[in-house]
Each structure stands twice: as structure tokens, then as C-alpha cells.
Design an enzyme around this catalytic site. Structure first.
Site, PDB file in Angstrom:
ATOM      1  N   GLU A   1      -0.935 -15.766 -10.193  1.00  0.00           N
ATOM      2  CA  GLU A   1      -0.033 -14.829 -10.993  1.00  0.00           C
ATOM      3  C   GLU A   1       1.369 -15.483 -10.352  1.00  0.00           C
ATOM      4  O   GLU A   1       2.292 -14.783 -11.138  1.00  0.00           O
ATOM      5  CB  GLU A   1      -0.446 -13.303 -10.448  1.00  0.00           C
ATOM      6  CG  GLU A   1      -1.948 -13.301 -11.161  1.00  0.00           C
ATOM      7  CD  GLU A   1      -2.841 -11.422 -10.843  1.00  0.00           C
ATOM      8  OE1 GLU A   1      -3.382 -11.439 -11.334  1.00  0.00           O
ATOM      9  OE2 GLU A   1      -1.538 -11.264  -9.868  1.00  0.00           O
TER      10      GLU A   1
ATOM     11  N   ARG B   1      -3.467   5.476   3.551  1.00  0.00           N
ATOM     12  CA  ARG B   1      -4.794   5.170   3.834  1.00  0.00           C
ATOM     13  C   ARG B   1      -5.555   5.813   3.021  1.00  0.00           C
ATOM     14  O   ARG B   1      -7.105   5.000   2.012  1.00  0.00           O
ATOM     15  CB  ARG B   1      -5.132   6.581   5.000  1.00  0.00           C
ATOM     16  CG  ARG B   1      -4.924   5.286   6.059  1.00  0.00           C
ATOM     17  CD  ARG B   1      -5.373   5.764   7.234  1.00  0.00           C
ATOM     18  NE  ARG B   1      -5.990   5.343   8.530  1.00  0.00           N
ATOM     19  CZ  ARG B   1      -5.257   6.331   9.834  1.00  0.00           C
ATOM     20  NH1 ARG B   1      -5.715   7.026   9.835  1.00  0.00           N
ATOM     21  NH2 ARG B   1      -4.597   5.046  10.489  1.00  0.00           N
TER      22      ARG B   1
ATOM     23  N   CYS C   1      -6.712  -4.702  -7.665  1.00  0.00           N
ATOM     24  CA  CYS C   1      -6.758  -4.194  -6.162  1.00  0.00           C
ATOM     25  C   CYS C   1      -5.692  -5.355  -5.480  1.00  0.00           C
ATOM     26  O   CYS C   1      -5.014  -4.789  -4.830  1.00  0.00           O
ATOM     27  CB  CYS C   1      -7.836  -3.949  -5.858  1.00  0.00           C
ATOM     28  SG  CYS C   1      -9.093  -4.635  -5.357  1.00  0.00           S
ATOM     29  N   HIS C   2      -6.326  -6.910  -5.973  1.00  0.00           N
ATOM     30  CA  HIS C   2      -5.276  -7.705  -5.928  1.00  0.00           C
ATOM     31  C   HIS C   2      -4.103  -7.633  -5.438  1.00  0.00           C
ATOM     32  O   HIS C   2      -3.675  -8.583  -4.363  1.00  0.00           O
ATOM     33  CB  HIS C   2      -6.263  -9.109  -6.390  1.00  0.00           C
ATOM     34  CG  HIS C   2      -6.008  -9.787  -6.880  1.00  0.00           C
ATOM     35  ND1 HIS C   2      -6.500  -9.082  -8.618  1.00  0.00           N
ATOM     36  CD2 HIS C   2      -4.659 -10.142  -7.524  1.00  0.00           C
ATOM     37  CE1 HIS C   2      -5.750  -9.502  -9.439  1.00  0.00           C
ATOM     38  NE2 HIS C   2      -4.622 -10.675  -9.482  1.00  0.00           N
TER      39      HIS C   2
ATOM     40  N   TYR D   1       1.008  -1.192  -0.005  1.00  0.00           N
ATOM     41  CA  TYR D   1      -0.249  -0.045  -0.335  1.00  0.00           C
ATOM     42  C   TYR D   1       0.844   1.380   0.219  1.00  0.00           C
ATOM     43  O   TYR D   1       0.870   2.373  -0.434  1.00  0.00           O
ATOM     44  CB  TYR D   1      -1.243   0.198   1.436  1.00  0.00           C
ATOM     45  CG  TYR D   1      -2.251  -0.824   1.130  1.00  0.00           C
ATOM     46  CD1 TYR D   1      -3.033  -0.892   0.266  1.00  0.00           C
ATOM     47  CD2 TYR D   1      -1.865  -2.069   1.606  1.00  0.00           C
ATOM     48  CE1 TYR D   1      -4.517  -1.684   0.274  1.00  0.00           C
ATOM     49  CE2 TYR D   1      -2.898  -3.325   1.284  1.00  0.00           C
ATOM     50  CZ  TYR D   1      -4.202  -2.419   0.749  1.00  0.00           C
ATOM     51  OH  TYR D   1      -4.968  -3.779   0.497  1.00  0.00           O
TER      52      TYR D   1
ATOM     53  N   ASN E   1     -12.980   0.330  -5.284  1.00  0.00           N
ATOM     54  CA  ASN E   1     -12.946  -0.243  -7.093  1.00  0.00           C
ATOM     55  C   ASN E   1     -14.145  -1.378  -6.786  1.00  0.00           C
ATOM     56  O   ASN E   1     -14.148  -1.912  -6.556  1.00  0.00           O
ATOM     57  CB  ASN E   1     -11.300  -0.764  -6.832  1.00  0.00           C
ATOM     58  CG  ASN E   1     -11.581  -1.494  -8.281  1.00  0.00           C
ATOM     59  OD1 ASN E   1     -11.337  -1.052  -9.062  1.00  0.00           O
ATOM     60  ND2 ASN E   1     -10.267  -3.050  -8.677  1.00  0.00           N
TER      61      ASN E   1
END
Length: 165
Positions: A164, A120, A137-138, A106, A129
Site C-alpha cells: 500500500e 486498548r 486493521c492492518h 493505535y 475484527n
């Protein structure tokens, strides 16, 4: 009154639903068979009034199937339309450039989104999302590799990251 089409695709981690506008642009998607729940995730300015189920959404359905079968770049060219403020729109575009198999934290996501002190806000971009998978976003983790949150569950996030790698 606008109408969006949706389809439900069986995947190795459960049903995946995508909602698309008349131009074939993804408005919302995720590992669920509840299209109405997905419709509610769409920003009110883009939210369709009605949903219509289809057997296939053409290139969108093909990309979903191909991705889950192992073509990790199949989702990259699928157009997505979301609406929000300038930072979130930019952050979602940044997410689309995070390569499969190379997750970021993040903190790194905040930095490459142009706001290095806004971890944040970066996490909020993931949480808000509506177009999961197509805006991946994963691929964002906590420092130290902890999964963090994921709307579709940590088992799904874990599977995606493993798929992945």
C-alpha cells in the site's frame, strides 16, 4: 438454518478466504484456507450454521484479486456485516476510512474513534475484527511504527503495508 458461501482466492501472500451471506455481504475473511476457522470468528448472532464453497463470490472475489494486483481501493465498496457493541461497530467503520498507504497508530485510531483515552479498546477492535482486508486493521501500528499484532501474521501485515505504500 443459515448458510454462508465462501471462496478461496490465491494471493501473493497465500490463500485468502471470504465468507459472505446471501446478499453478498462479507461476514469474515482472512489469509487462510480454513473457512471453518473464519466461521467461528463471526459473532454468534450472525454466524451461519453451514458453509458452502463456491468458485467465486462475484464482486467480492473480484475485489480481492484487484486489491492484491494493486487496485488498493477495490475493497472499499464491498459491504461488510459484523456485530458487537456500539464502540466496536463504530471503530470498524472508522477503520474502513483509513486510506491505504497512510497507516495510523493505535492512539490515533482511538482518538478518531471518539475515545482518545481508550487505546486498548482500539487495539481490541483490531483484534476482534473478523473481516480482515475489507476492514483494514492492518493499517494500525504501534507508536514508533512497530507493527503490533495481526491475526494473519506479521509477514502478511508487513506485505500489506509495503503493497500500500
Amino acid at each position: 438454518m443459515s448458510t454462508a458461501d465462501f471462496t478461496i482466492v490465491d494471493t501473493p501472500i497465500g490463500p485468502f478466504t471470504a465468507l459472505a451471506d446471501a446478499d453478498g455481504t462479507v461476514l469474515a475473511s482472512g489469509w487462510t484456507d480454513d473457512a471453518e476457522n473464519l466461521r467461528q470468528l463471526i459473532h454468534p448472532r450472525l454466524r451461519p450454521a453451514e458453509l458452502r464453497q463456491r468458485d467465486s463470490l462475484g464482486a467480492i472475489s473480484t475485489a480481492i484479486i484487484d486489491y492484491h494486483r494493486g487496485d488498493l481501493t477495490a475493497i472499499d465498496a464491498v459491504p461488510v456485516h459484523q456485530h458487537s457493541g456500539e464502540f466496536l461497530l463504530h471503530a470498524w467503520e472508522v477503520l474502513r476510512k483509513v486510506p491505504a498507504g497512510d497507516p495510523i497508530t493505535y492512539t490515533e485510531f482511538a482518538a478518531i474513534s471518539g475515545r482518545p483515552n481508550a487505546t486498548r479498546a482500539a487495539a481490541n477492535a483490531c483484534a476482534r475484527n473478523a473481516a480482515a482486508l475489507f476492514v483494514p486493521c492492518h493499517r494500525v501500528l504501534r507508536i514508533g511504527g512497530a507493527l503490533g499484532g495481526f491475526r494473519w501474521g506479521l509477514d502478511v501485515k508487513r506485505w500489506l503495508l509495503s503493497h500500500e505504500s
